[in-house]
Design an enzyme around this catalytic site. Structure first.
Site, PDB file in Angstrom:
ATOM      1  N   HIS A 303      51.335  38.546  31.658  1.00 23.28           N
ATOM      2  CA  HIS A 303      52.390  38.292  32.053  1.00 23.28           C
ATOM      3  C   HIS A 303      53.346  38.231  33.403  1.00 23.28           C
ATOM      4  O   HIS A 303      52.176  39.606  34.415  1.00 23.28           O
ATOM      5  CB  HIS A 303      53.371  39.320  31.345  1.00 23.28           C
ATOM      6  CG  HIS A 303      54.425  39.490  30.930  1.00 23.28           C
ATOM      7  ND1 HIS A 303      55.540  39.436  31.185  1.00 23.28           N
ATOM      8  CD2 HIS A 303      55.057  38.649  29.535  1.00 23.28           C
ATOM      9  CE1 HIS A 303      56.776  39.110  30.573  1.00 23.28           C
ATOM     10  NE2 HIS A 303      56.471  38.562  29.341  1.00 23.28           N
ATOM     11  N   ASP A 361      52.523  37.247  22.024  1.00 20.63           N
ATOM     12  CA  ASP A 361      52.275  35.781  21.688  1.00 20.63           C
ATOM     13  C   ASP A 361      49.879  36.221  21.413  1.00 20.63           C
ATOM     14  O   ASP A 361      49.898  35.380  20.105  1.00 20.63           O
ATOM     15  CB  ASP A 361      52.691  34.837  22.123  1.00 20.63           C
ATOM     16  CG  ASP A 361      53.594  35.071  22.721  1.00 20.63           C
ATOM     17  OD1 ASP A 361      54.100  35.174  21.826  1.00 20.63           O
ATOM     18  OD2 ASP A 361      54.058  34.276  23.282  1.00 20.63           O
TER      19      ASP A 361
HETATM   20  N1  CMC Z   1      44.238  33.512  31.452  1.00 24.68           N
HETATM   21  C1  CMC Z   1      43.661  33.320  32.711  1.00 24.68           C
HETATM   22  N2  CMC Z   1      43.619  33.442  34.312  1.00 24.68           N
HETATM   23  C2  CMC Z   1      44.881  33.673  34.243  1.00 24.68           C
HETATM   24  C3  CMC Z   1      46.207  33.909  33.962  1.00 24.68           C
HETATM   25  C4  CMC Z   1      45.308  34.246  32.185  1.00 24.68           C
HETATM   26  N3  CMC Z   1      46.879  33.976  30.409  1.00 24.68           N
HETATM   27  N4  CMC Z   1      47.589  33.929  33.237  1.00 24.68           N
HETATM   28  C5  CMC Z   1      47.243  34.606  34.937  1.00 24.68           C
HETATM   29  N5  CMC Z   1      45.921  33.954  34.924  1.00 24.68           N
HETATM   30  C6  CMC Z   1      45.513  34.084  36.387  1.00 24.68           C
HETATM   31  C7  CMC Z   1      46.046  32.897  37.178  1.00 24.68           C
HETATM   32  O1  CMC Z   1      45.192  32.200  37.480  1.00 24.68           O
HETATM   33  C8  CMC Z   1      46.114  33.340  39.050  1.00 24.68           C
HETATM   34  O2  CMC Z   1      44.792  33.868  39.490  1.00 24.68           O
HETATM   35  P1  CMC Z   1      44.376  33.690  41.089  1.00 24.68           P
HETATM   36  O3  CMC Z   1      45.094  34.995  41.371  1.00 24.68           O
HETATM   37  O4  CMC Z   1      43.151  34.218  41.439  1.00 24.68           O
HETATM   38  O5  CMC Z   1      44.890  32.447  41.204  1.00 24.68           O
HETATM   39  C9  CMC Z   1      46.636  35.709  38.543  1.00 24.68           C
HETATM   40  O6  CMC Z   1      46.229  35.463  37.346  1.00 24.68           O
HETATM   41  C10 CMC Z   1      48.005  35.356  38.241  1.00 24.68           C
HETATM   42  O7  CMC Z   1      48.589  34.347  38.072  1.00 24.68           O
HETATM   43  P2  CMC Z   1      50.210  33.557  38.051  1.00 24.68           P
HETATM   44  O8  CMC Z   1      49.833  32.357  36.737  1.00 24.68           O
HETATM   45  O9  CMC Z   1      50.281  33.715  39.717  1.00 24.68           O
HETATM   46  O10 CMC Z   1      50.904  34.569  37.149  1.00 24.68           O
HETATM   47  P3  CMC Z   1      52.160  34.334  36.509  1.00 24.68           P
HETATM   48  O11 CMC Z   1      53.339  35.983  36.900  1.00 24.68           O
HETATM   49  O12 CMC Z   1      53.013  33.406  37.426  1.00 24.68           O
HETATM   50  O13 CMC Z   1      52.021  33.962  35.242  1.00 24.68           O
HETATM   51  C11 CMC Z   1      52.912  33.533  32.812  1.00 24.68           C
HETATM   52  C12 CMC Z   1      52.611  34.280  34.173  1.00 24.68           C
HETATM   53  C13 CMC Z   1      52.881  34.410  31.044  1.00 24.68           C
HETATM   54  C14 CMC Z   1      52.464  32.375  33.174  1.00 24.68           C
HETATM   55  C15 CMC Z   1      50.361  33.734  32.242  1.00 24.68           C
HETATM   56  O14 CMC Z   1      50.247  34.779  32.926  1.00 24.68           O
HETATM   57  C16 CMC Z   1      50.041  32.685  31.857  1.00 24.68           C
HETATM   58  O15 CMC Z   1      50.198  31.407  31.894  1.00 24.68           O
HETATM   59  N6  CMC Z   1      49.043  33.472  30.777  1.00 24.68           N
HETATM   60  C17 CMC Z   1      49.216  32.233  29.486  1.00 24.68           C
HETATM   61  C18 CMC Z   1      50.503  31.959  28.540  1.00 24.68           C
HETATM   62  C19 CMC Z   1      50.950  32.939  27.774  1.00 24.68           C
HETATM   63  O16 CMC Z   1      50.808  33.709  27.232  1.00 24.68           O
HETATM   64  N7  CMC Z   1      52.719  33.175  28.311  1.00 24.68           N
HETATM   65  C20 CMC Z   1      53.522  33.952  27.516  1.00 24.68           C
HETATM   66  C21 CMC Z   1      54.002  35.302  27.883  1.00 24.68           C
HETATM   67  S1  CMC Z   1      54.601  36.411  26.833  1.00 24.68           S
HETATM   68  C22 CMC Z   1      55.341  35.634  26.040  1.00 24.68           C
HETATM   69  C23 CMC Z   1      56.975  35.328  26.644  1.00 24.68           C
HETATM   70  O17 CMC Z   1      57.346  35.496  27.448  1.00 24.68           O
HETATM   71  O18 CMC Z   1      57.073  34.058  26.866  1.00 24.68           O
END
Ligand code: CMC
Length: 427
Positions: A303, A361
């Site tokens: 998240h 989720d």
């Molecule tokens: N699985 C594997 N690796 C992950 C994931 C994941 N679900 N989420 C983040 N990472 C890794 C990412 O690859 C990165 O690694 P590195 O630093 O080595 O490059 C690190 O963690 C930080 O990720 P980020 O993309 O910079 O983080 P963000 O804050 O931009 O992303 C997120 C937040 C929710 C988009 C992401 O965690 C994600 O894609 N999760 C899966 C989708 C999901 O479950 N979304 C629902 C969110 S809760 C409901 C809502 O609010 O809508």
């Protein structure tokens, strides 16, 4: 001036005020920055930017805290209900018994749709994704309820808020029925918000829907858990759309469009698809390896704000077990996969180092499936629940004296000015 932050740019020291909230990080007020320094700030994805001041919801992502108007989400999910949480988000305080009953009456008596509205659904293909129908149908409310689109009239703002909260389940249920090829079911005023919604989704002319208190409570709790989440992508979309003065129905349609994405509201659908794809517990190590090789993400994990267990996920997991036990599916193989996946991920350095925990989720897909919804409906249910958050945040923005049109700036890295070349002279 109170406390300030100082920094220098091209030999000039700039002093900027620091704003303090009730809780959470201080905020550096950069509104005068451009005028004083001729520089913008750069923050794609708004990772360090507060886009507004708000009194509605507070999240401490490191501690895993979520408060609505100061009340912890766990307490609300346990002891309150969705209608009361709607009142709280909109009004700022819990209602008295009389206020609650008035509010519930108002919402219940706004659930019907204009008769002509039903024709709107027929324009969509039968196999249309229910979210596609939601984006179109909710935007179309502006064409049916002109008398609540004057955003400068406080009374009309209230009416549009009530209409949206009340009509959203009716539209969502119709999107579902249309997708299923079944006739629409009209709302009934003697049922609660969650009961009414489940009945509009699952009753058929040949057989009425029978209420089940465990499943109704679970539906209500799922709505409560998704009611608001401060300045997430869809809420910021609603605020940005609303900042131009667009009517609330159009703004909520914009929020629904944003919610549809797999990184946001679409994640529960993706999470369930992922669990199905893994299928059995023995396939988990191979799947985890694929995540580490960055071939895909573990959906329902991670998240932007929570770097700890999402407090909504704790309640969701409990609700998931209750629902599966009630429908006699405690041995659901997907639940086994989810629990083992969670156990492995929470002990794996890749996820620990990145502070990746289950979000709301992760368990909501399995729960919604057990309630009888297909994956295409999951994000629709999220939209029904989040409508109150969107509209409360929209109202707060319109009523904020500092509100102005949202207009971010950019770092331009394209071609410098150049002269037009006629086609016959291009190399
Ligand atoms: N699985 C594997 N690796 C992950 C994931 C994941 N679900 N989420 C983040 N990472 C890794 C990412 O690859 C990165 O690694 P590195 O630093 O080595 O490059 C690190 O963690 C930080 O990720 P980020 O993309 O910079 O983080 P963000 O804050 O931009 O992303 C997120 C937040 C929710 C988009 C992401 O965690 C994600 O894609 N999760 C899966 C989708 C999901 O479950 N979304 C629902 C969110 S809760 C409901 C809502 O609010 O809508």
């Amino acid at each position: 001036m109170g406390e300030t932050a100082k920094f220098s740019i091209e030999g000039k020291t700039i002093e900027l005020p620091i704003m303090k909230g009730t809780d959470g990080p201080d905020v550096i007020d950069i509104r005068k920055l451009y005028a004083e320094s001729d520089a913008f700030t750069y923050d794609p994805g708004f990772t360090s930017t507060a886009s507004c001041e708000s009194k509605i919801t507070f999240i401490d992502g490191d501690k895993g805290v979520l408060l609505h108007r100061g009340y912890p989400i766990g307490e609300l999910a346990e002891s309150s209900n969705f209608i009361e949480v709607c009142y709280l988000l909109l009004h700022g305080e819990l209602p008295s018994a009389a206020e609650y009953s008035d509010f519930e009456h108002t919402i219940t008596h706004h659930t019907m749709l204009h008769e002509q509205f039903d024709r709107f659904f027929q324009g969509f293909r039968r196999d249309a994704h229910p979210m596609a129908i939601m984006v179109g149908a909710v935007g179309a409310l502006s064409a049916f309820y002109h008398d609540s689109t004057d955003i400068n009239d406080p009374q009309q703002r209230w009416i549009s808020a009530h209409r949206l909260i009340a009509k959203m389940p009716t539209i969502a249920a119709r999107a579902f029925k249309y997708f299923q090829g079944q006739p629409f079911v009209h709302p009934r005023n003697d049922l609660s918000y969650a009961e009414n919604f489940l009945r509009m989704c699952f009753a058929v002319p040949a057989e009425d829907w029978k209420p089940n208190p465990v499943l109704t409570r679970a539906m209500d709790r799922i709505f409560t858990l998704h009611a608001d989440h401060e300045q997430n992508a869809s809420t910021s979309t609603v605020r940005l759309a609303g900042s131009s003065g667009a009517n609330p129905f159009a703004c909520i349609a914009a929020g629904i469009a944003c919610l549809w994405g797999p990184a946001h509201g679409g994640a529960n659908e993706e999470a369930l698809n992922m669990l199905k794809e893994i299928g059995t517990v023995d396939k988990i190590p191979e799947f985890i390896q694929g995540v580490k090789d960055r071939r895909y993400r573990l959906m329902g994990f991670g998240h932007r704000v929570y770097k700890n267990y999402d407090p909504r996920a704790t309640v969701m997991q409990k609700t998931c077990h209750e629902v599966l036990a009630e429908v006699g599916d405690s041995d659901d193989p997907l639940l086994k996969v989810a629990m083992e996946l969670e156990r492995i991920a929470l002990n794996d350095p890749y996820f620990i180092e990145r502070k990746l925990y289950p979000n709301v989720d992760f368990y909501s897909g399995i729960t919604l499936r057990a309630l009888g919804f297909p994956p295409e409906m999951f994000t629709v249910l999220f939209a029904v629940a989040r409508t109150v958050g969107w509209i409360a945040q929209w109202k707060e923005m319109i009523e904020d004296p500092v509100y102005k049109i949202g207009r971010p700036r950019q770092l331009y890295t394209g071609a410098p000015k150049r002269d037009y070349v006629p086609v016959d002279k291009r190399g």
